[in-house]
Enzyme design. Structure first.
Site, mmCIF file in Angstrom:
data_model
loop_
_atom_site.group_PDB
_atom_site.id
_atom_site.type_symbol
_atom_site.label_atom_id
_atom_site.label_comp_id
_atom_site.label_asym_id
_atom_site.label_seq_id
_atom_site.Cartn_x
_atom_site.Cartn_y
_atom_site.Cartn_z
ATOM 1 N N SER A 134 53.898 -16.574 -56.274
ATOM 2 C CA SER A 134 53.321 -16.732 -57.613
ATOM 3 C C SER A 134 52.108 -15.813 -57.712
ATOM 4 O O SER A 134 51.193 -15.897 -56.887
ATOM 5 C CB SER A 134 52.886 -18.189 -57.824
ATOM 6 O OG SER A 134 52.258 -18.320 -59.082
ATOM 7 N N GLU B 256 58.846 -20.484 -67.373
ATOM 8 C CA GLU B 256 58.364 -21.788 -66.889
ATOM 9 C C GLU B 256 57.280 -22.327 -67.806
ATOM 10 O O GLU B 256 56.310 -21.632 -68.114
ATOM 11 C CB GLU B 256 57.826 -21.633 -65.461
ATOM 12 C CG GLU B 256 57.363 -22.905 -64.808
ATOM 13 C CD GLU B 256 56.885 -22.689 -63.379
ATOM 14 O OE1 GLU B 256 57.161 -21.612 -62.804
ATOM 15 O OE2 GLU B 256 56.197 -23.573 -62.839
ATOM 16 N N ASP C 151 55.436 -17.841 -65.667
ATOM 17 C CA ASP C 151 54.936 -19.210 -65.786
ATOM 18 C C ASP C 151 53.744 -19.189 -66.736
ATOM 19 O O ASP C 151 52.739 -18.542 -66.465
ATOM 20 C CB ASP C 151 54.503 -19.739 -64.408
ATOM 21 C CG ASP C 151 54.095 -21.206 -64.465
ATOM 22 O OD1 ASP C 151 53.799 -21.776 -63.398
ATOM 23 O OD2 ASP C 151 54.085 -21.783 -65.565
ATOM 24 N N GLY D 202 54.353 -24.926 -56.004
ATOM 25 C CA GLY D 202 53.169 -25.035 -55.151
ATOM 26 C C GLY D 202 51.931 -25.317 -55.977
ATOM 27 O O GLY D 202 51.905 -25.046 -57.172
ATOM 28 N N ASN E 22 52.158 -21.975 -67.794
ATOM 29 C CA ASN E 22 51.280 -23.148 -67.626
ATOM 30 C C ASN E 22 50.885 -23.758 -68.972
ATOM 31 O O ASN E 22 49.698 -23.997 -69.229
ATOM 32 C CB ASN E 22 50.045 -22.784 -66.801
ATOM 33 C CG ASN E 22 50.384 -22.654 -65.327
ATOM 34 O OD1 ASN E 22 50.384 -21.576 -64.773
ATOM 35 N ND2 ASN E 22 50.697 -23.776 -64.680
ATOM 36 N N LYS F 231 57.529 -30.626 -57.525
ATOM 37 C CA LYS F 231 56.368 -30.603 -56.632
ATOM 38 C C LYS F 231 56.117 -32.026 -56.144
ATOM 39 O O LYS F 231 55.736 -32.898 -56.940
ATOM 40 C CB LYS F 231 55.125 -30.112 -57.365
ATOM 41 C CG LYS F 231 55.224 -28.683 -57.895
ATOM 42 C CD LYS F 231 54.015 -28.335 -58.742
ATOM 43 C CE LYS F 231 54.081 -26.899 -59.214
ATOM 44 N NZ LYS F 231 52.946 -26.566 -60.121
ATOM 45 N N LYS G 229 52.154 -15.095 -63.633
ATOM 46 C CA LYS G 229 51.489 -15.933 -64.633
ATOM 47 C C LYS G 229 51.370 -15.149 -65.930
ATOM 48 O O LYS G 229 51.044 -13.950 -65.896
ATOM 49 C CB LYS G 229 50.095 -16.325 -64.152
ATOM 50 C CG LYS G 229 50.105 -17.253 -62.970
ATOM 51 C CD LYS G 229 50.723 -18.592 -63.320
ATOM 52 C CE LYS G 229 50.715 -19.502 -62.108
ATOM 53 N NZ LYS G 229 51.328 -20.812 -62.373
ATOM 54 N N ASP H 190 57.710 -27.721 -65.376
ATOM 55 C CA ASP H 190 56.840 -28.030 -64.230
ATOM 56 C C ASP H 190 55.952 -29.209 -64.650
ATOM 57 O O ASP H 190 56.260 -30.365 -64.363
ATOM 58 C CB ASP H 190 56.041 -26.757 -63.902
ATOM 59 C CG ASP H 190 54.934 -26.970 -62.879
ATOM 60 O OD1 ASP H 190 54.312 -25.974 -62.466
ATOM 61 O OD2 ASP H 190 54.682 -28.112 -62.483
ATOM 62 N N LYS I 276 57.043 -14.565 -59.289
ATOM 63 C CA LYS I 276 56.711 -15.335 -60.491
ATOM 64 C C LYS I 276 55.353 -14.846 -60.944
ATOM 65 O O LYS I 276 54.398 -14.852 -60.165
ATOM 66 C CB LYS I 276 56.663 -16.827 -60.145
ATOM 67 C CG LYS I 276 56.030 -17.707 -61.207
ATOM 68 C CD LYS I 276 56.199 -19.168 -60.846
ATOM 69 C CE LYS I 276 54.873 -19.884 -60.856
ATOM 70 N NZ LYS I 276 55.053 -21.347 -60.656
HETATM 71 C C1 LIG Z 1 51.523 -21.494 -57.369
HETATM 72 C C2 LIG Z 1 51.368 -21.896 -58.787
HETATM 73 O O1 LIG Z 1 51.574 -21.129 -59.660
HETATM 74 N N1 LIG Z 1 50.999 -23.185 -59.009
HETATM 75 C C3 LIG Z 1 50.898 -23.898 -60.255
HETATM 76 C C4 LIG Z 1 49.674 -23.474 -61.024
HETATM 77 C C5 LIG Z 1 48.380 -23.798 -60.344
HETATM 78 C C6 LIG Z 1 47.442 -22.817 -60.302
HETATM 79 C C7 LIG Z 1 46.210 -23.038 -59.734
HETATM 80 C C8 LIG Z 1 45.883 -24.265 -59.172
HETATM 81 C C9 LIG Z 1 44.648 -24.510 -58.586
HETATM 82 C C10 LIG Z 1 44.354 -25.727 -58.034
HETATM 83 C C11 LIG Z 1 45.309 -26.723 -58.052
HETATM 84 C C12 LIG Z 1 46.538 -26.497 -58.640
HETATM 85 C C13 LIG Z 1 46.853 -25.267 -59.210
HETATM 86 C C14 LIG Z 1 48.096 -25.032 -59.798
HETATM 87 C C15 LIG Z 1 52.159 -23.751 -61.103
HETATM 88 O O2 LIG Z 1 53.257 -23.559 -60.607
HETATM 89 O O3 LIG Z 1 52.047 -23.938 -62.322
HETATM 90 MG MG LIG Z 2 54.139 -23.903 -62.983
#
Ligand SMILES: CC(=O)N[C@@H](Cc1ccc2ccccc2c1)C(=O)O
Ligand SMILES: [Mg+2]
Length: 371
Positions: free
Chosen positions: A136, A219, A191, A296, A193, A268, A165, A244, A163
């Site tokens: 990611s 995503e 992704d 993750g 978010n 997750k 952002k 997610d 992946k």
């Molecule tokens: C690897 C990835 O993209 N993770 C999350 C986003 C994310 C990004 C930053 C974070 C910081 C602290 C705790 C959780 C977090 C989750 C996701 O899939 O959407």
């Molecule tokens: Mg995500």
């Protein structure tokens, strides 16, 4: 197992590169761990909350508080001899706080499995001894040139898919640049978010443009609760929608699939309440022919060990975000997970197969919860 002592352990690890998403930028991982000392064995679990409530309603300070004042007292009220399988039951009266619960449940399961001399992967019915690793990539401060450089580095390292952002104002151009630089063969997904609004035409237009780039998935484009909005746009797009943040538990996963809000699920264990809810989601998606992958949350090796074992389960057929430790940390809290031919080895030793290294723990703060 019989719990003798239960502590929260808080430790901060610097990130090798800042990690920017649509909800902000991280420079370090402020980790919250649950440490169980049972008569039979010790166990560790990681709470995946960010420091602020920007991914979901949960955040580390709140999780520490609800663990201390609500979850641990309820868990130990009937008695200190319990099975990890009982955690859900003992906490049944509590709504939400799934990341906090997950840390408690996985710490207990780790202790239980260590006492039984059984690995988590075997316990979960894992069918792989190594899992393909995707990566990611955040939104770099240096813009498109830095993005191309970072992706080049990850591809050289062997990651099997990328992946990226995306966020308002940083979406179509950077993704087109990746396509131009690495071609149509680059296994690329995005992704958001939850950063876009389904009722804002400019947002929908940007996502429509991303839908033209041959991406593997889009995503979580919209807010977690907007299942119907996801369904409406998923029907218009060629690119499959993956959810997610929306998928908080198995019941929600079943509803999202019934509404056709997504065709892929990012699972997750730390988000959905722990290993047992993870198995329920895995099974529900498998029964419906829906592929899942393991996401993750910038976990240390403790949470990463749980994720890697989960990613080895049969239905986890797509590469996830279980990247190597050095994607995030120069020095992990545990012995690192190392990328070999684009894969991470699934731990075979009892429990999660990792524990914190003393020298890194020395920098941690401990909060006794029961002792
Ligand atoms: C690897 C990835 O993209 N993770 C999350 C986003 C994310 C990004 C930053 C974070 C910081 C602290 C705790 C959780 C977090 C989750 C996701 O899939 O959407
Ligand atoms: Mg995500």
């Amino acid at each position: 197992v019989t719990v003798e002592r239960l502590e929260l352990v808080r430790v901060s690890l610097p990130l090798v590169t800042p990690f920017r998403t649509s909800f902000g930028v991280q420079h370090e991982r402020d980790a919250l761990l649950v440490h169980v000392r049972a008569r039979e064995a010790q166990g560790w679990g990681e709470c995946v909350t960010p420091a602020a409530p920007v991914y979901s309603e949960e955040y580390t300070g709140g999780a520490a508080h609800v663990l201390e004042h609500q979850l641990v007292p309820r868990l130990l009220a009937p008695g200190r001899t319990l099975r990890a399988e009982d955690v859900g039951l003992r906490l049944a009266g509590v709504r939400g706080h799934r990341m906090a619960r997950a840390a408690l449940e996985s710490a207990l399961l780790d202790a239980q499995l260590r006492a039984a001399g059984r690995s988590l992967a075997v316990h979960l019915g894992a069918t792989r001894d190594r899992v393909a690793a995707g990566v990611s990539v955040g939104i770099p401060d240096g813009g498109i040139p830095e993005l191309l450089e970072q992706v080049e580095g990850y591809l050289d390292a062997g990651y099997v898919r990328v992946k990226a952002k995306v966020a308002r104002g940083s979406d179509v151009a950077p993704m087109q640049a990746l396509r131009t630089r690495f071609g149509a063969r680059l296994r690329l997904q995005v992704d958001a978010n939850a950063g876009y609004d389904p009722d804002t035409p400019a947002d929908v237009a940007a996502l429509d443009a991303l839908d033209e780039l041959g991406l593997l998935q889009i995503e979580q484009p919209f807010a977690p609760d907007r299942l119907l909005a996801h369904a409406a746009h998923a029907a218009r797009w060629r690119t499959p929608v993956c959810l997610d943040e929306s998928i908080t538990d198995a019941a929600r996963a079943v509803e999202a699939l019934a509404l056709r809000a997504c065709r892929i699920v990012n699972v997750k264990p730390g988000r959905v309440g722990g290993p047992f809810e993870t198995v329920r989601i895995h099974d529900a998606c498998r029964d419906r022919g829906i592929p899942v992958w393991c996401g993750g949350m910038l976990e240390t090796g403790i949470g990463r060990a749980l994720n890697v074992a989960v990613a080895a389960m049969p239905g986890f057929e797509l590469p996830g975000d279980t990247s190597a430790s050095d994607r995030y940390f120069r020095e992990d809290l545990t012995d690192p997970f190392v990328l070999v031919d684009g894969h991470l080895a699934v731990p075979t030793t009892p429990g999660i197969g990792r524990e914190p290294r003393d020298e890194v723990l020395a920098t941690a703060t401990r909060l006794p919860l029961a002792g």
